[in-house]
Design an enzyme around this catalytic site. Structure first.
Site, PDB file in Angstrom:
ATOM      1  N   SER A 250       0.847  -1.186   0.000  1.00  0.00           N
ATOM      2  CA  SER A 250       0.000   0.000   0.000  1.00  0.00           C
ATOM      3  C   SER A 250       0.884   1.237   0.000  1.00  0.00           C
ATOM      4  CB  SER A 250      -0.904   0.003   1.232  1.00  0.00           C
ATOM      5  OG  SER A 250      -1.803   1.096   1.228  1.00  0.00           O
ATOM      6  N   LEU A 251       0.292   2.365  -0.352  1.00  0.00           N
ATOM      7  CA  LEU A 251       1.015   3.629  -0.239  1.00  0.00           C
ATOM      8  C   LEU A 251       1.353   3.902   1.224  1.00  0.00           C
ATOM      9  CD1 LEU A 251       2.036   6.362  -1.354  1.00  0.00           C
ATOM     10  CD2 LEU A 251      -0.332   7.194  -1.230  1.00  0.00           C
ATOM     11  N   TYR A 252       0.377   3.660   2.100  1.00  0.00           N
ATOM     12  CA  TYR A 252       0.575   3.895   3.528  1.00  0.00           C
ATOM     13  C   TYR A 252      -0.492   3.149   4.310  1.00  0.00           C
ATOM     14  CZ  TYR A 252      -3.412   7.106   3.299  1.00  0.00           C
ATOM     15  OH  TYR A 252      -4.666   7.644   3.118  1.00  0.00           O
TER      16      TYR A 252
ATOM     17  N   GLY B  59      -2.963   4.060   7.555  1.00  0.00           N
ATOM     18  CA  GLY B  59      -3.382   5.170   8.401  1.00  0.00           C
ATOM     19  C   GLY B  59      -2.919   4.974   9.835  1.00  0.00           C
TER      20      GLY B  59
ATOM     21  N   HIS C 111       3.137   3.021  -5.152  1.00  0.00           N
ATOM     22  CA  HIS C 111       1.692   3.215  -5.262  1.00  0.00           C
ATOM     23  C   HIS C 111       0.926   1.911  -5.473  1.00  0.00           C
ATOM     24  CE1 HIS C 111      -1.952   5.382  -7.013  1.00  0.00           C
ATOM     25  NE2 HIS C 111      -1.709   6.041  -5.890  1.00  0.00           N
TER      26      HIS C 111
ATOM     27  N   LYS D  63      -1.141  -1.357  -4.864  1.00  0.00           N
ATOM     28  CA  LYS D  63      -2.103  -1.762  -3.823  1.00  0.00           C
ATOM     29  C   LYS D  63      -2.501  -3.230  -4.051  1.00  0.00           C
ATOM     30  CE  LYS D  63      -2.085   2.750  -3.612  1.00  0.00           C
ATOM     31  NZ  LYS D  63      -3.243   3.569  -3.914  1.00  0.00           N
TER      32      LYS D  63
ATOM     33  N   ASP E 131      -2.174 -16.038   2.003  1.00  0.00           N
ATOM     34  CA  ASP E 131      -1.884 -17.367   1.460  1.00  0.00           C
ATOM     35  C   ASP E 131      -1.964 -17.333  -0.068  1.00  0.00           C
ATOM     36  OD1 ASP E 131      -1.322 -18.356   3.957  1.00  0.00           O
ATOM     37  OD2 ASP E 131      -3.326 -19.177   4.280  1.00  0.00           O
TER      38      ASP E 131
END
Length: 535
Positions: free
Chosen positions: A120-122, A124, A211, A213, A218
């Site tokens: 992921s980018l980040y 939260g 970027h 995602k 598994d």
């Protein structure tokens, strides 16, 4: 049941025509002020064929128009050349709502026995529940391995309390050790030297980001454009597909590990202390200090990965009609990898060529109306019909922002207006723009739906690219192209997904946008080059 609200998408695909009359619904369907709703039908009887070159007469062109006898697998066969291809035999699940996406993440963490890969980018900084589920899964299963890939700049950006993605995941590394919890943080080589010291947090992220995602448990992979933060779990609409296929999951595991091999690795600190450390993996050159050597070596790693994936997963025979083909592609232009750009170029050419004889219509979605010149020119010159779905100003993530950021939705409206103006000048009455409007929600979905000469889509693309300048030239991106097989209902599900997104959209026209941008500050137009390349 589909209604006339989606007449453009549901009406049979036709070869591109320059419409002499675009027939809107009767006046009682129009909104005050001349704004039309997404209620539009086009009458081909009032259309005149697009002027052809002298070498191709109008009658000759129309004489070539006929139903296609080719299957979607045959039409899109060029997309499988030189790329890994996976035959998907298990049902693919389309997730519609952010809340359902979040629950799938939690279930995936709970069920995973061997591996969890999160790219992921980040994350939260408030996502303590998500991290808590990872903590429990690791505690209950000593065989479980977790690898998290984030962007270094975005993942270390702190909020007012000093928290960040890095501070959130660091305790997992400290508690379970780096052999079980591997956190990779990619840093762009474009931000280096004096520029790295000069640019503050948030603004330094415009140079390039990780970027991609994807969320893997598994052998199940969720492909998405969504990040891991509260709004993406509640009221920020994106797209999400869950694919159960071990070979494809292995491909994405190797992709994350390849990127991780030239990323910073998050290190734990001494027990009882807080914080984290960052160390470039494997003695790799620091991208902020040795960018050229970093690019050279990172390119070698990615080129080897892509060659290996292509060799191992080459499509050696025509698929069965019931098989769905999945074609993953990546774009890392700063590292010299432009696989997805070549893939998209091939797709545009295939659909335009097909449309000349049989008709074709496409829907392309992005979080922002900031398509690159590459994408815009392909759409404007294509023989296919195109609908473009983007966020309305109110559904834009920058809406009601503070400072200069609050003008970003206005800038997108200016770009949108200029695009429709260019479409009109090229007599492209078969190009339309839809805006996602849903009170209290923002929009972040992206992808492509391709309808050949049938009512259901024969192809879709889903992943992280927004089809803008950054997607092409700055960020690390990945998407998956799916060519559905027959009989499993996937075509219907993909079509219903498109209709669901369009059910919250309205069509906008040039006049409406002209009124919207009237009064925008003159200096905003000067920011257009920056917005196009950095946002």
């Amino acid at each position: 049941m589909a209604t006339r609200r989606f007449a453009r998408l549901l009406s049979p695909a036709q070869p591109r025509l320059t419409t002499a009359h675009t027939l809107l619904q009767p006046s009682h369907h129009r909104q005050p002020g001349g704004h039309q709703k997404h209620l539009i039908s086009r009458t081909l009887a009032t259309a005149t064929p697009e002027p052809q070159s002298s070498s191709t007469s109008q009658g000759h062109l129309l004489g070539q128009i006929r139903p296609s006898t080719l299957s979607a697998h045959e039409v899109f066969a060029p997309l499988t050349k030189g790329r890994p291809v996976f035959r998907i035999r298990q049902p693919i699940e389309i997730i519609r709502e952010p809340g359902d996406f979040y629950q799938e993440l939690l279930r995936g963490i709970q069920r995973a026995k061997r591996r969890i890969y999160l790219s992921s980018l980040y994350i939260g900084s408030e996502e303590t529940e998500l991290i808590g589920h990872l903590d429990q899964a690791l505690a209950h299963n000593s065989s479980l391995q977790v690898h998290i890939l984030l962007d270094c700049l975005r993942g270390t950006r702190t909020n007012k309390s000093g928290a960040s993605s890095a501070t959130l995941v660091a305790p997992l590394v400290q508690k379970y050790g780096e052999d079980r919890v591997h956190v990779s943080m990619y840093h762009t080589p474009a931000l280096n030297g004096l520029s790295k010291r000069a640019w503050p947090q948030r603004y330094n992220e415009t140079f390039g980001l990780q970027h991609i995602k994807l969320y893997l448990f598994d052998d199940e992979t969720i492909i998405s454009g969504a990040n891991l933060s509260r709004d993406y779990f509640t009221n920020r609409q994106d797209r999400y597909m869950k694919i159960d296929d071990r070979a494809m999951a292995d491909y994405f595991v190797e992709l994350v590990e390849a990127i991780g091999s030239f990323s910073f690795r998050l290190r734990g600190v001494a027990q009882g202390q807080s914080g984290f450390g960052l160390e470039i993996a494997g003695g790799f050159p620091d991208p902020s200090q040795e960018p050229h050597e970093f690019v050279r070596r990172a390119n070698d790693i990615m080129a080897q990965f892509l060659l290996r994936a292509e060799t191992q997963h080459t499509l050696t025979s025509m698929p069965e009609p019931t098989e769905t083909l999945a074609i993953p592609t990546v774009q890392m232009s700063q590292l010299g990898i432009t696989q997805d750009e070549s893939h998209m170029d091939e797709f545009f050419k295939i659909t335009s060529s097909y449309a000349r004889r049989h008709g074709c219509r496409n829907l392309m979605a992005s979080a922002y109306f900031n398509f690159s010149d590459f994408h815009k020119e392909h759409v404007l010159s294509s023989h296919s019909r195109w609908d473009l779905l983007v966020a309305s100003p109110e559904a834009n993530g920058f809406y009601a922002a503070k400072g200069i950021s609050k003008y970003i939705p206005d800038m997108y409206s200016i770009i949108e207006y200029q695009f429709l103006k260019a479409a009109r000048r090229r007599a492209r009455g078969d190009i339309a723009v839809e805006e996602y409007v849903r009170p209290g929600w923002t929009y972040h979905g992206k992808g492509v739906w391709c309808y050949l000469d049938e009512k259901l889509p024969q192809l879709t693309m889903i992943g992280s690219p927004n089809y803008g300048y950054r997607s092409l030239y700055c960020d690390l991106e990945a998407q998956v192209t799916l060519v559905p097989g027959s009989g499993a209902g996937l075509q219907t599900d993909i079509h219903q997904e498109a209709l669901y997104l369009l059910s919250h959209s309205k069509m906008v026209n040039e006049n409406e946008l002209r009124q919207r941008i009237r009064g925008s500050p003159v200096w905003l137009y000067g920011l257009k080059p920056f917005i196009l390349k950095k946002m």
